[in-house]
Scaffold this active site. Structure first.
Site, PDB file in Angstrom:
ATOM      1  N   PRO A 152       0.816  -1.221   0.000  1.00 51.29           N
ATOM      2  CA  PRO A 152       0.000   0.000   0.000  1.00 51.29           C
ATOM      3  C   PRO A 152       0.850   1.271   0.000  1.00 51.29           C
ATOM      4  CG  PRO A 152      -0.625  -1.472   1.823  1.00 51.29           C
ATOM      5  CD  PRO A 152       0.621  -2.027   1.215  1.00 51.29           C
ATOM      6  N   GLU A 176       0.717  -7.489   8.662  1.00 51.85           N
ATOM      7  CA  GLU A 176       0.850  -6.030   8.643  1.00 51.85           C
ATOM      8  C   GLU A 176       1.878  -5.543   7.620  1.00 51.85           C
ATOM      9  OE1 GLU A 176      -2.178  -5.103  10.164  1.00 51.85           O
ATOM     10  OE2 GLU A 176      -0.905  -3.324  10.117  1.00 51.85           O
ATOM     11  N   ARG A 188      -0.033  -9.147 -21.391  1.00 54.93           N
ATOM     12  CA  ARG A 188      -0.771  -8.625 -22.547  1.00 54.93           C
ATOM     13  C   ARG A 188       0.102  -7.777 -23.477  1.00 54.93           C
ATOM     14  NH1 ARG A 188      -6.067  -8.301 -22.392  1.00 54.93           N
ATOM     15  NH2 ARG A 188      -6.048  -6.289 -23.423  1.00 54.93           N
ATOM     16  N   ASP A 208      -3.167  -0.994 -28.619  1.00 53.11           N
ATOM     17  CA  ASP A 208      -2.305   0.157 -28.897  1.00 53.11           C
ATOM     18  C   ASP A 208      -3.114   1.442 -28.917  1.00 53.11           C
ATOM     19  OD1 ASP A 208      -0.089  -1.327 -29.054  1.00 53.11           O
ATOM     20  OD2 ASP A 208       0.104  -1.317 -31.235  1.00 53.11           O
TER      21      ASP A 208
END
Ligand code: 9D3
Length: 248
Positions: free
Chosen positions: A90, A117, A155, A170
């Protein structure tokens, strides 16, 4: 390209990655995926991967040594030149298409998924080059973030998508939202498919789709337009969109 995920939930990563685009890329040998479980690198009989935080407080912290031995195994498992280690957290830099585009040139991307944590800060400092986040919300661990990265980078690799899909991808990476899509039937709950899409006028359709992309971006994500240069034609299309919207 090889992905290595350091995780105490390896099946969570593998069971998901075998599906769809990533699964096909793995089967075709375009990408490799291996998982490294810190629990297999513990020394004690309870296979301890976490411990209580120094200074007290709630939650547990992932221990350095099992993570270090797991990542060393990942590194030594192939002879890669361009290697990057990313800790999903995070506290990381928010993941963007641009960040991911820069990863396609790597031979090996090692993704560290934390639980509890977090992980011992000394592991982050000594072993991880970058820290990446999905955004400002809380999930339970880094595995889903690792899967997001694997999907999005896969991808981009040559040969993974068909020619059609590659070309579309694209054109869509140029910072605008997609236009609306419709399929049969022509009327649903009294709503007609826009006439232009049934006209067979390919230039008209292309123009309409660009206008919709511009208009929807302006409505839903105006922030995307701030750092983007529009062509004169695009500006005209957007102005026309705004006028049509007012007249509705
Ligand atoms: C409720 C716990 N939080 C205290 C303020 C800290 C916290 C610790 C561990 C929050 C989340 C996590 C686990 N999250 C991830 O490992 C994670 C994550 C995320 O939660 N949000 C966005 N991107 C990511 S990438 C990895």
């Amino acid at each position: 390209m090889r992905f290595d995920v350091v995780t105490i939930f390896p099946e969570m990563v593998l069971d998901s990655a075998i599906n769809g685009v990533t699964g096909r890329a793995i089967k075709r040998g375009i990408v490799g995926l291996s998982v490294w479980n810190p629990r297999n690198y513990t020394a004690d009989k309870h296979k301890t991967v976490d411990d209580r935080p120094y200074g007290g407080g709630p939650g547990m912290v992932m221990k350095y040594q099992p993570l270090k031995d797991a990542i060393d195994s990942a590194r030594h498992s192939i002879d890669a030149e361009r290697v990057k280690v990313v800790y999903l957290s995070p506290q990381g830099k928010p993941i963007t298409q641009q960040l991911l585009n820069e990863s396609v040139a790597l031979d090996q991307l090692i993704l560290v998924a934390g639980r509890y944590e977090g992980i011992d800060e000394r592991f982050i400092e000594s072993e991880c080059q970058e820290e990446w986040s999905l955004g400002d919300f809380v999930i339970s661990g880094g595995e889903l973030a690792a899967l997001v990265v694997i999907d999005a980078v896969t991808r981009l690799l040559p040969g993974v998508l068909g020619d059609d899909e590659s070309a579309r991808q694209d054109s869509h990476m140029h910072g605008l939202l997609d236009c609306p899509h419709y399929t049969r039937p022509e009327v649903i709950a009294g709503k007609q498919v826009p006439d232009v899409l049934l006209s067979g006028n390919h230039k008209g359709i292309k123009r309409w789709r660009m206008q919709q992309s511009l208009g929807r971006t302006w409505l839903k994500r105006p922030d995307l337009l701030l750092d983007k240069e529009l062509t004169a034609e695009q500006q005209t299309l957007l102005e026309e969109f705004k006028i049509e919207l007012k007249n509705k």
